[in-house]
Design a protein around this motif. Structure first.
Motif, PDB file in Angstrom:
ATOM      1  N   GLY A 117       0.792  -1.227   0.000  1.00 25.89           N
ATOM      2  CA  GLY A 117       0.000   0.000   0.000  1.00 25.89           C
ATOM      3  C   GLY A 117       0.816   1.263   0.000  1.00 25.89           C
ATOM      4  O   GLY A 117       0.330   2.319   0.373  1.00 25.89           O
ATOM      5  N   SER A 118       2.060   1.194  -0.419  1.00 25.46           N
ATOM      6  CA  SER A 118       2.937   2.356  -0.414  1.00 25.46           C
ATOM      7  C   SER A 118       2.471   3.406  -1.419  1.00 25.46           C
ATOM      8  O   SER A 118       1.815   3.093  -2.414  1.00 25.46           O
ATOM      9  N   LEU A 119       2.832   4.645  -1.175  1.00 25.70           N
ATOM     10  CA  LEU A 119       2.530   5.707  -2.127  1.00 25.70           C
ATOM     11  C   LEU A 119       3.357   5.569  -3.405  1.00 25.70           C
ATOM     12  O   LEU A 119       3.051   6.208  -4.410  1.00 25.70           O
ATOM     13  N   LEU A 120       4.393   4.750  -3.368  1.00 27.47           N
ATOM     14  CA  LEU A 120       5.232   4.531  -4.548  1.00 27.47           C
ATOM     15  C   LEU A 120       4.659   3.461  -5.480  1.00 27.47           C
ATOM     16  O   LEU A 120       5.217   3.194  -6.533  1.00 27.47           O
ATOM     17  N   ARG A 121       3.543   2.837  -5.079  1.00 30.58           N
ATOM     18  CA  ARG A 121       2.988   1.735  -5.876  1.00 30.58           C
ATOM     19  C   ARG A 121       2.622   2.192  -7.285  1.00 30.58           C
ATOM     20  O   ARG A 121       2.858   1.460  -8.249  1.00 30.58           O
ATOM     21  N   HIS A 122       2.067   3.386  -7.435  1.00 27.80           N
ATOM     22  CA  HIS A 122       1.684   3.880  -8.761  1.00 27.80           C
ATOM     23  C   HIS A 122       2.904   3.975  -9.676  1.00 27.80           C
ATOM     24  O   HIS A 122       2.848   3.571 -10.842  1.00 27.80           O
ATOM     25  N   ASN A 123       4.011   4.494  -9.155  1.00 30.37           N
ATOM     26  CA  ASN A 123       5.240   4.596  -9.959  1.00 30.37           C
ATOM     27  C   ASN A 123       5.788   3.216 -10.302  1.00 30.37           C
ATOM     28  O   ASN A 123       6.326   3.003 -11.391  1.00 30.37           O
ATOM     29  N   MET A 124       5.678   2.281  -9.356  1.00 34.36           N
ATOM     30  CA  MET A 124       6.158   0.917  -9.628  1.00 34.36           C
ATOM     31  C   MET A 124       5.328   0.277 -10.737  1.00 34.36           C
ATOM     32  O   MET A 124       5.883  -0.376 -11.632  1.00 34.36           O
ATOM     33  N   MET A 125       4.024   0.458 -10.696  1.00 33.08           N
ATOM     34  CA  MET A 125       3.153  -0.173 -11.696  1.00 33.08           C
ATOM     35  C   MET A 125       3.360   0.433 -13.084  1.00 33.08           C
ATOM     36  O   MET A 125       3.107  -0.239 -14.091  1.00 33.08           O
ATOM     37  N   GLU A 126       3.821   1.667 -13.157  1.00 34.56           N
ATOM     38  CA  GLU A 126       4.123   2.263 -14.459  1.00 34.56           C
ATOM     39  C   GLU A 126       5.339   1.608 -15.106  1.00 34.56           C
ATOM     40  O   GLU A 126       5.493   1.660 -16.321  1.00 34.56           O
ATOM     41  N   ARG A 127       6.199   1.000 -14.296  1.00 35.74           N
ATOM     42  CA  ARG A 127       7.389   0.326 -14.829  1.00 35.74           C
ATOM     43  C   ARG A 127       7.132  -1.146 -15.145  1.00 35.74           C
ATOM     44  O   ARG A 127       8.047  -1.865 -15.499  1.00 35.74           O
ATOM     45  N   LEU A 128       5.898  -1.598 -15.006  1.00 36.90           N
ATOM     46  CA  LEU A 128       5.524  -2.968 -15.336  1.00 36.90           C
ATOM     47  C   LEU A 128       4.932  -2.981 -16.738  1.00 36.90           C
ATOM     48  O   LEU A 128       3.991  -2.249 -17.042  1.00 36.90           O
ATOM     49  N   HIS A 129       5.482  -3.810 -17.611  1.00 33.50           N
ATOM     50  CA  HIS A 129       5.040  -3.900 -18.998  1.00 33.50           C
ATOM     51  C   HIS A 129       4.588  -5.338 -19.251  1.00 33.50           C
ATOM     52  O   HIS A 129       5.408  -6.261 -19.211  1.00 33.50           O
ATOM     53  N   LEU A 130       3.288  -5.535 -19.507  1.00 36.48           N
ATOM     54  CA  LEU A 130       2.715  -6.871 -19.665  1.00 36.48           C
ATOM     55  C   LEU A 130       2.309  -7.111 -21.116  1.00 36.48           C
ATOM     56  O   LEU A 130       1.714  -6.241 -21.754  1.00 36.48           O
ATOM     57  N   PHE A 131       2.621  -8.328 -21.614  1.00 36.82           N
ATOM     58  CA  PHE A 131       2.260  -8.713 -22.967  1.00 36.82           C
ATOM     59  C   PHE A 131       1.669 -10.113 -22.948  1.00 36.82           C
ATOM     60  O   PHE A 131       2.228 -11.020 -22.326  1.00 36.82           O
ATOM     61  N   PRO A 132       0.523 -10.339 -23.629  1.00 38.61           N
ATOM     62  CA  PRO A 132      -0.104 -11.655 -23.587  1.00 38.61           C
ATOM     63  C   PRO A 132       0.686 -12.741 -24.313  1.00 38.61           C
ATOM     64  O   PRO A 132       0.551 -13.917 -24.000  1.00 38.61           O
ATOM     65  N   ASP A 133       1.519 -12.359 -25.267  1.00 39.50           N
ATOM     66  CA  ASP A 133       2.338 -13.350 -25.975  1.00 39.50           C
ATOM     67  C   ASP A 133       3.791 -12.897 -25.939  1.00 39.50           C
ATOM     68  O   ASP A 133       4.148 -12.014 -25.176  1.00 39.50           O
ATOM     69  N   ASP A 134       4.632 -13.516 -26.772  1.00 32.91           N
ATOM     70  CA  ASP A 134       6.059 -13.181 -26.728  1.00 32.91           C
ATOM     71  C   ASP A 134       6.442 -12.102 -27.738  1.00 32.91           C
ATOM     72  O   ASP A 134       7.619 -11.904 -28.003  1.00 32.91           O
ATOM     73  N   LYS A 135       5.491 -11.380 -28.272  1.00 30.84           N
ATOM     74  CA  LYS A 135       5.771 -10.290 -29.209  1.00 30.84           C
ATOM     75  C   LYS A 135       5.926  -8.990 -28.418  1.00 30.84           C
ATOM     76  O   LYS A 135       4.959  -8.475 -27.861  1.00 30.84           O
ATOM     77  N   ILE A 136       7.150  -8.472 -28.396  1.00 32.71           N
ATOM     78  CA  ILE A 136       7.460  -7.243 -27.670  1.00 32.71           C
ATOM     79  C   ILE A 136       7.797  -6.172 -28.700  1.00 32.71           C
ATOM     80  O   ILE A 136       8.510  -6.444 -29.668  1.00 32.71           O
ATOM     81  N   PRO A 137       7.313  -4.936 -28.528  1.00 29.68           N
ATOM     82  CA  PRO A 137       7.696  -3.867 -29.459  1.00 29.68           C
ATOM     83  C   PRO A 137       9.222  -3.674 -29.490  1.00 29.68           C
ATOM     84  O   PRO A 137       9.898  -3.858 -28.480  1.00 29.68           O
ATOM     85  N   GLN A 138       9.733  -3.314 -30.639  1.00 27.93           N
ATOM     86  CA  GLN A 138      11.181  -3.203 -30.839  1.00 27.93           C
ATOM     87  C   GLN A 138      11.818  -2.188 -29.908  1.00 27.93           C
ATOM     88  O   GLN A 138      12.916  -2.400 -29.401  1.00 27.93           O
ATOM     89  N   GLU A 139      11.134  -1.058 -29.620  1.00 29.53           N
ATOM     90  CA  GLU A 139      11.731  -0.043 -28.751  1.00 29.53           C
ATOM     91  C   GLU A 139      11.887  -0.547 -27.318  1.00 29.53           C
ATOM     92  O   GLU A 139      12.803  -0.130 -26.608  1.00 29.53           O
ATOM     93  N   LEU A 140      11.017  -1.462 -26.872  1.00 32.33           N
ATOM     94  CA  LEU A 140      11.191  -2.067 -25.551  1.00 32.33           C
ATOM     95  C   LEU A 140      12.264  -3.146 -25.584  1.00 32.33           C
ATOM     96  O   LEU A 140      13.003  -3.326 -24.625  1.00 32.33           O
ATOM     97  N   MET A 141      12.301  -3.885 -26.675  1.00 25.04           N
ATOM     98  CA  MET A 141      13.257  -4.986 -26.803  1.00 25.04           C
ATOM     99  C   MET A 141      14.700  -4.476 -26.723  1.00 25.04           C
ATOM    100  O   MET A 141      15.570  -5.162 -26.187  1.00 25.04           O
ATOM    101  N   GLU A 142      14.943  -3.284 -27.216  1.00 23.05           N
ATOM    102  CA  GLU A 142      16.295  -2.721 -27.184  1.00 23.05           C
ATOM    103  C   GLU A 142      16.744  -2.386 -25.766  1.00 23.05           C
ATOM    104  O   GLU A 142      17.931  -2.350 -25.478  1.00 23.05           O
ATOM    105  N   ASN A 143      15.799  -2.129 -24.863  1.00 24.16           N
ATOM    106  CA  ASN A 143      16.138  -1.738 -23.498  1.00 24.16           C
ATOM    107  C   ASN A 143      16.439  -2.906 -22.576  1.00 24.16           C
ATOM    108  O   ASN A 143      17.101  -2.734 -21.557  1.00 24.16           O
TER     109      ASN A 143
END
Length: 182
Positions: A117-143
């Motif tokens: 329940g931390s106030l930092l939870r919103h910032n943490m959830m913004e750094r979570l990137h979910l994909f239903p399959d194994d296809k990731i956009p190229q700009e994320l794949m480079e990181n």
């Protein structure tokens, strides 16, 4: 006597302070156990500079969320509550219905709860990137710089075994050559 820090040590220090990108494969993983591990990386608890009031976590890219595995009969019995804010707007949705609507939502809700329940939870959830399959956009794949180990091994399907592996698989007993199965 102050000695200059070596280049290697300086790069190592910057790696601790920088935000890294981790890849996690959710195929055949329990979303609630996985959520605890993912939340640890989102909060930065794996880093030596972690402090509960500091936002030092990393990005986590999760693939194959459509293939998560809930234990026993939890697909049917785990219920999620939602309220629209209007009178009579409360509803309960089972896990399988929620998964059919959005294949990333069950894992998203599990990670959201695991972040606390931390106030930092919103910032943490913004750094979570979910994909239903194994296809990731190229700009994320480079990181992506590293991957997180899965919590349980993924078994091979029967069609993934080669003929040689099937032939060399240990057998309890051998059928006679002239034996015909009815």
């Amino acid at each position: 006597m102050n000695r200059p820090i070596s280049t290697y040590k300086r790069v190592q220090q910057w790696a601790v302070f920088g935000r890294l990108w981790f890849l996690f494969d959710a195929k055949w993983q329990n979303p609630f156990d996985s959520a605890e591990k993912i939340a640890k990386y989102l909060a930065g608890k794996h880093k030596p500079i972690y402090h509960p009031l500091s936002d030092v976590g990393d990005h986590v890219v999760v693939i194959n969320t459509k293939d998560i595995a809930l234990p026993n009969k939890e697909w049917r019995y785990r219920m999620y509550y939602h309220h629209t804010g209007f009178a009579g707007g409360s509803s309960w949705t089972s896990a399988w219905e929620l998964h059919n609507k959005d294949q990333t939502k069950v894992l998203w809700k599990a990670v959201y709860k695991a972040c606390g329940g931390s106030l930092l939870r919103h910032n943490m959830m913004e750094r979570l990137h979910l994909f239903p399959d194994d296809k990731i956009p190229q700009e994320l794949m480079e990181n992506i710089s590293d991957h997180m180990k899965q919590l349980r091994p993924v078994p091979k399907a029967l069609h993934e075994y080669t003929e040689e592996e099937i032939k060399n698989f240990p057998k309890v007993f051998e059928w006679p050559e002239d034996y015909v199965l009815n």
